[in-house]
Design an enzyme around this catalytic site. Structure first.
Site, PDB file in Angstrom:
ATOM      1  CB  SER A 143     -79.041  39.757 -56.180  1.00 39.50           C
ATOM      2  OG  SER A 143     -80.131  40.310 -56.881  1.00 39.50           O
ATOM      3  CE  LYS A 159     -89.589  28.518 -55.666  1.00 36.08           C
ATOM      4  NZ  LYS A 159     -90.284  29.191 -54.545  1.00 36.08           N
ATOM      5  CD  GLU A 160     -83.487  34.010 -58.385  1.00 33.12           C
ATOM      6  OE1 GLU A 160     -84.016  35.072 -58.054  1.00 33.12           O
ATOM      7  OE2 GLU A 160     -82.429  33.594 -57.859  1.00 33.12           O
ATOM      8  CG  ASP A 189     -78.478  35.730 -49.836  1.00 31.42           C
ATOM      9  OD1 ASP A 189     -77.340  35.848 -49.358  1.00 31.42           O
ATOM     10  OD2 ASP A 189     -79.489  36.212 -49.296  1.00 31.42           O
ATOM     11  CE  LYS A 215     -87.334  37.496 -45.758  1.00 29.76           C
ATOM     12  NZ  LYS A 215     -88.770  37.768 -45.734  1.00 29.76           N
ATOM     13  CE  LYS A 216     -82.408  42.755 -55.213  1.00 27.78           C
ATOM     14  NZ  LYS A 216     -83.325  43.144 -56.307  1.00 27.78           N
ATOM     15  CG  ASP A 254     -83.687  41.822 -59.959  1.00 25.75           C
ATOM     16  OD1 ASP A 254     -83.008  42.092 -58.958  1.00 25.75           O
ATOM     17  OD2 ASP A 254     -84.877  42.186 -60.101  1.00 25.75           O
ATOM     18  CG  ASP A 280     -87.374  48.539 -54.545  1.00 21.71           C
ATOM     19  OD1 ASP A 280     -88.096  48.605 -53.528  1.00 21.71           O
ATOM     20  OD2 ASP A 280     -87.760  48.008 -55.601  1.00 21.71           O
TER      21      ASP A 280
END
Length: 831
Positions: free
Chosen positions: A112, A118-119, A148, A290-291, A315, A527
C-alpha cells in the site's frame, strides 16, 4: 535414504519451544510476590493519608492504583510465553517433490502507498524488487500495489521497476543473495574479495548489476523531479490522453497488469511473478476509509485475478529481508495439524537506519520480543499492520473450524468405563458435490462455519451472499473456493471488467465490508481491530521470529515524526475503546480467550494512562514548591513495604529481560519513551479521540515520511508540533522545583534548620525520576543541528511560570501554616 525422506516429510512443520523453567518459573514467582506486596503497599497508603497535603496524597494514590491495574493487565498475558521453530526442509519434502509441480499454496502480496512525495518511489521500488525475487515458486506469487493517491509518478515508477526486475531477479536467484532489496544489498559493507572465497564471475556480475541499479535510480529520481512541476492541464500519458487520476479525489478505478498476464519473463527467459497496479475509484461524498478501504479493495481485486488462499500485506517501506519468509509462514499455514485454525502469521517489525542508541525506542523490542511472545502462548499475537500473512477465508468473516473430537467415546455405566467405537459420519454425496461446485448462476449459501445449504435455496443463498460480499456474482463465487484458484468459466477480459466493478466507491454500500468482512473500519489503527475480530471468531494467530528477520522497514528517527506516529496509534486505541468493538463488552460467547481479551483491553486503554501519568509527573514540582510531600513519615514496617515494592519492580524487569533476551539498554529506552509518549502523544490522543467520538470532530491522518537514504542528522531535527509543549513544560517546572527546593533547604540550614535536608531528599528523588525519564526528550530539544522552535520554548516557559506562581502564591490544595500571631509572641505591636 528415500525411506528417511518419507518419514521426515510426515513430521510436523513447526514446534513450540517453551521458555526454560529455570528462567520462567522465577519470573512467575516474582509476579505473585509483587502482587502480594502491592496489596500491603496500598493498605498502608490508604490507611495513612497525609493530613497537611490531603489533596496531593489523594491524587498520588489514585495514580498509583491506576498504574497497578494497568501493570496487571499488561503482565497476566505474559504468563505463558513461547517461542517457535520451523522446519523448511520438511516443508520442501512434503510439498515440493522432485519431478512434480510444487504443491505450495499461492500467495497474493499487497503493498500500500498513498503519497509518492512522502513515500518515495525508490523506497517502494526496493520493496517490490524484494518481493519479485522472493524464494518461492514464481507461478505462486502475485504482487498487488495499491496507489491510493492515483499518482502517475507511482504508475511510471512501477513500469521502470518491472523492467529492472528482469535483470535483478535472476541475479538474486543465481547467487542466492540477501537481502534482495538492491538499496540495502549494495549498502552492506562487505569485502567480497577477502580470502578469494567468492568466484570472480560473481564480482564481475555484481559490479555490472550495481551500475544498472545506479542507472535505475537516476531514472526514478528523474521521474520524481519531473513530478515536482505539475502541468496546468494535468499529466498526460504516452498515448496523449489525460491521466485519469489527475483529480486525486475524483477519478475512476484503474488496474494495470505489469510483466504480462502470465507473469512475464526475465533476461534468462524464466517466468516472473505478476506485478499489478491498482487504484480504486474515488468520488466526492463517499467515505473511502483510508488504508483499510484500500486493503479491502485489494482483497476483492486479487480474488478476481488470482484468488490465492493466503495474502501477505506490507507497507511500501517494508522490504523482504529474508527471501524464505513466505516459506516460514507456510510452515504454520500448511501444517496438517495446526494450520486449519490459524488466521494469520505475524512477523516482528525490524528497522534500518536507526541511531545506535535508539533514543526514541523505534525498535520497540519490549513489545515485539516480550509482549508478543506472551500472546503467542495464549491465542496469538496482535496484527500490527504489516509483515502479516493472512488466510483469505478468515478475512471473509468465517468462524474457525471446530476442534476435531477423539474417535472414541467414553461412557460411565454402573461405575464402569467402556469404550465405544465412534460412529462414522454419513456421507452426503449431493452435499459434497454441492460444496465443490462453483457455478456463477447458482451459488450455495455460506454460514459462519462453512459452506452449504440445500439445492432448492440457491436464489435465497445468492441474495444473502451478495448482501454480505456485494453485488458481484464472480466475487461471491470466489469466496466459496476454500483453497483458492481463479474461476475457469470466465475469460481474462471479463475478469478485469469485474475487477474494476469491485473497486468502485459505492460497491461496499449496504454490505458487511468493514463490519464483518475484510479490514474492519472505525479506527485509524485498523490492524488491531481486524485482528481482534478474527480472534473473536475463534481463530488463533502465530508469532514467527526467524533467525534472519523476515522484513525490515524505515522508522521516523526524529522526535516530532516519532510523536506523530505514536499519536496516530494511541488515537486508534481510544476510538476502539469508545466504540461498540471495545474488548470490555464485545465478543462474548465467541472464541476469544479471557487472557487474550485482557491483552486487547490493555491495548485499548493504555492512552488513558497519560492522564494519571501527567499528574504524577507534576507532583514532584508541586512538592518542592510547596514544601509538602505525598508520603508521610515512614515507620520501619512502612519502609519495608516500600523497599520490597522497589525490589520486586527491579526483579520483575531483570527476569523479564533474562528470558526474552532484551538488553537493559533497550528496556530502559522503552521505559523512557513510555513517559515521553505518555505525557505528550497519548495525552493528546485521549482528547482528540473524545472530540472525534463524542463531538464528531475529525482529525487529519498524517502519512509518516519514508526516506530512501535516511540521514542521522535528522535525529536532532525538531518540527513545530503542539505535542512538544507538555513534556517541555514538565521539564521546566521540575527543574524550577529542584532549584527552589534546594534554595529553601540552604536558607533553612543557614538559620539552624539542618533537618530541612532530610525531607528534601525524597522530593528530589521524585523530581529526578521525572527528569531522567524525560532526558532523551531534553537531549532532543538541545540537539546540535537544529534549534528548538521558539514558540515551544515560549509556551512552555509561560505555562511553567504561571504554574509556579499559582502554587507559590495561591497554594489552593494545602493546609495553611499555623504560625503564631505577633501578639502571642509577646511583642507589643504598638511600639
Amino acid at each position: 535414504m528415500e525411506l528417511y525422506s518419507m518419514d521426515e516429510a510426515r513430521q510436523p512443520l513447526s514446534r513450540k519451544v517453551p521458555i526454560p523453567s529455570s528462567q520462567i518459573n522465577p519470573y512467575r514467582m516474582i509476579i505473585i510476590i509483587r502482587l502480594v506486596v502491592l496489596g500491603f503497599f496500598f493498605h498502608y497508603r490508604v490507611m495513612h493519608p497525609v493530613n497537611d497535603a490531603y489533596a496531593l496524597w489523594f491524587v498520588a494514590v489514585i495514580c498509583e492504583i491506576w498504574f497497578s491495574v494497568t501493570w496487571i493487565l499488561d503482565q497476566l498475558p505474559k504468563w505463558l510465553p513461547i517461542e517457535r521453530e520451523t522446519y523448511l526442509d520438511r516443508l520442501s519434502l512434503r510439498y515440493e517433490k522432485e519431478g512434480q509441480p510444487s504443491q505450495l499454496s499461492s500467495v497474493d502480496i499487497f503493498v500500500s502507498t498513498v503519497d509518492p512525495l512522502k513515500e518515495p518511489p525508490l523506497v517502494t521500488a526496493n520493496t517490490l524488487l524484494s518481493i519479485l525475487a522472493v524464494d518461492y515458486p514464481v507461478n505462486k506469487v502475485s504482487c498487488y500495489v495499491s496507489d491510493d493517491g492515483a499518482a502517475m509518478l507511482t504508475f511510471e515508477a512501477l513500469s521502470e521497476t518491472s523492467e529492472f526486475a528482469k535483470k535483478w531477479v535472476p541475479f538474486c536467484k543465481k547467487f542466492d543473495i540477501e537481502p534482495r532489496a538492491p538499496e540495502r544489498y549494495f549498502a552492506q559493507k562487505m569485502d567480497y574479495l577477502k580470502d578469494n572465497v567468492v568466484h570472480t564471475s560473481f564480482i564481475k556480475e555484481r559490479r555490472a548489476m550495481k551500475r544498472d541499479y545506479e542507472e535505475f535510480k537516476v531514472r526514478i529520481n528523474s521521474l520524481v523531479s519531473k513530478a515536482q512541476r505539475v502541468p496546468e492541464q494535468g499529466w498526460t500519458m504516452q498515448d496523449g490522453t489525460l491521466w485519469p487520476g489527475n483529480n486525486v479525489r475524483d477519478h475512476p478505478g484503474m488496474i494495470q497488469v505489469f510483466l504480462g498476464q502470465s507473469g512475464g519473463h526475465d533476461i534468462d527467459g524464466n517466468e516472473l511473478p505478476q506485478l499489478i497496479y491498482v487504484s480504486r475509484e474515488k468520488r466526492p461524498g463517499f467515505n473511502h476509509h483510508k488504508k483499510a478501504g484500500a486493503m479491502n479493495a485489494l482483497v476483492r481485486v486479487s480474488a478476481m485475478l488470482t484468488n490465492a488462499p493466503y495474502m501477505l500485506n506490507l507497507d511500501c517501506d517494508h522490504y523482504i529481508n529474508n527471501s524464505k519468509a513466505l516459506r516460514e509462514a507456510m510452515c504454520f499455514m500448511m501444517d496438517p495439524l495446526l494450520g486449519n485454525r490459524v488466521c494469520y502469521v505475524q512477523f516482528p517489525q525490524r528497522f534500518d537506519g536507526i541511531d545506535r542508541h535508539d533514543r526514541y525506542a523505534n525498535q520497540n523490542t519490549v513489545f515485539f520480543d516480550i509482549n508478543m511472545k506472551g500472546l503467542d502462548g495464549i491465542q496469538g499475537p496482535f496484527y500490527v499492520g504489516t509483515g502479516c500473512v493472512f488466510r483469505r477465508q478468515a478475512l471473509y468473516g468465517f468462524d474457525a473450524p471446530k476442534t476435531k473430537k477423539s474417535p472414541t467415546k467414553t461412557c460411565n455405566c454402573f461405575g464402569k468405563r467402556k469404550k465405544k467405537k465412534a460412529m462414522k459420519p454419513k456421507t452426503d454425496t449431493k452435499k459434497e458435490i454441492s460444496l465443490m461446485r462453483v457455478d456463477l448462476e447458482g451459488v450455495e449459501e455460506e454460514d459462519n462455519n462453512g459452506l452449504i445449504l440445500g439445492e432448492n435455496s440457491n436464489v435465497t443463498s445468492e441474495q444473502k451472499l451478495e448482501k454480505k460480499y456485494g453485488q458481484s456474482p464472480v466475487f461471491v463465487a470466489s469466496t466459496l473456493q476454500e483453497h483458492g484458484g481463479t474461476l475457469t468459466s470466465t475469460n481474462p477480459t471479463s475478469l478485469l471488467k469485474e475487477a474494476i466493478h469491485v473497486i468502485s466507491c459505492g460497491y461496499e454500500n449496504k454490505t458487511d465490508w468493514g463490519k464483518q468482512v475484510g479490514w474492519i473500519y472505525g479506527s485509524v489503527t485498523e490492524d488491531i481491530l481486524t485482528g481482534f475480530k478474527m480472534h473473536c471468531h475463534g481463530w488463533r494467530s502465530i508469532y514467527c521470529i526467524p533467525a534472519r528477520p523476515a522484513f525490515k522497514g524505515s522508522a521516523p528517527i526524529n522526535l516530532s515524526d516519532r510523536l506523530d506516529q505514536v499519536l496516530r496509534w494511541a488515537l486508534g486505541s481510544v476510538e476502539i475503546f469508545m466504540s461498540r468493538h471495545c474488548p470490555l463488552w464485545y465478543g462474548y460467547g465467541g472464541g476469544l480467550k479471557w487472557l487474550e481479551r485482557l491483552s486487547y483491553v490493555n491495548a485499548t486503554i493504555y492512552p488513558w494512562t497519560s492522564i494519571p501519568l501527567f499528574a504524577y509527573c507534576t507532583l514532584p514540582a508541586v512538592c518542592l514548591l510547596t514544601g509538602k510531600f505525598i508520603i508521610p513519615e515512614l515507620s520501619k514496617v512502612a519502609s519495608m513495604w516500600f523497599l520490597s515494592l522497589f525490589l520486586c519492580i527491579f526483579a520483575t524487569s531483570i527476569l523479564e529481560m533474562r528470558w526474552s533476551g532484551v538488553g537493559i539498554d533497550e528496556w530502559w529506552r522503552n521505559e523512557q519513551f513510555w513517559v515521553i509518549g505518555g505525557v505528550s502523544a497519548h495525552l493528546f490522543a485521549v482528547f482528540q479521540g473524545m472530540l472525534k467520538v463524542l463531538g464528531g470532530v475529525n482529525t487529519s491522518f498524517k502519512v509518516t515520511s519514508k526516506e530512501s537514504d535516511q540521514d542521522l542528522s535528522e535525529l536532532y531535527e525538531l518540527k513545530w508540533t503542539t505535542l512538544l509543549i507538555p513534556p517541555t513544560t514538565l521539564l521546566i517546572i521540575n527543574l524550577i522545583g529542584v532549584v527552589c527546593g534546594v534554595s529553601v533547604a540552604m536558607n533553612s540550614s543557614g538559620y539552624g534548620g539542618e533537618s530541612s535536608w532530610g525531607p528534601l531528599f525524597g522530593k528530589l528523588f521524585f523530581a529526578f525520576w521525572v527528569i531522567v525519564h524525560l532526558y532523551p526528550f531534553l537531549k532532543g530539544l538541545l540537539g546540535r543541528q537544529n534549534r528548538t522552535p521558539t514558540i515551544i520554548i515560549l509556551w512552555s516557559i509561560l505555562l511553567a511560570t504561571i504554574f509556579s506562581f499559582f502554587w507559590l502564591r495561591i497554594d489552593p490544595f494545602l493546609t495553611k501554616s499555623d504560625t503564631p500571631l505577633l501578639e502571642e509572641c509577646g511583642l507589643d505591636c504598638n511600639y
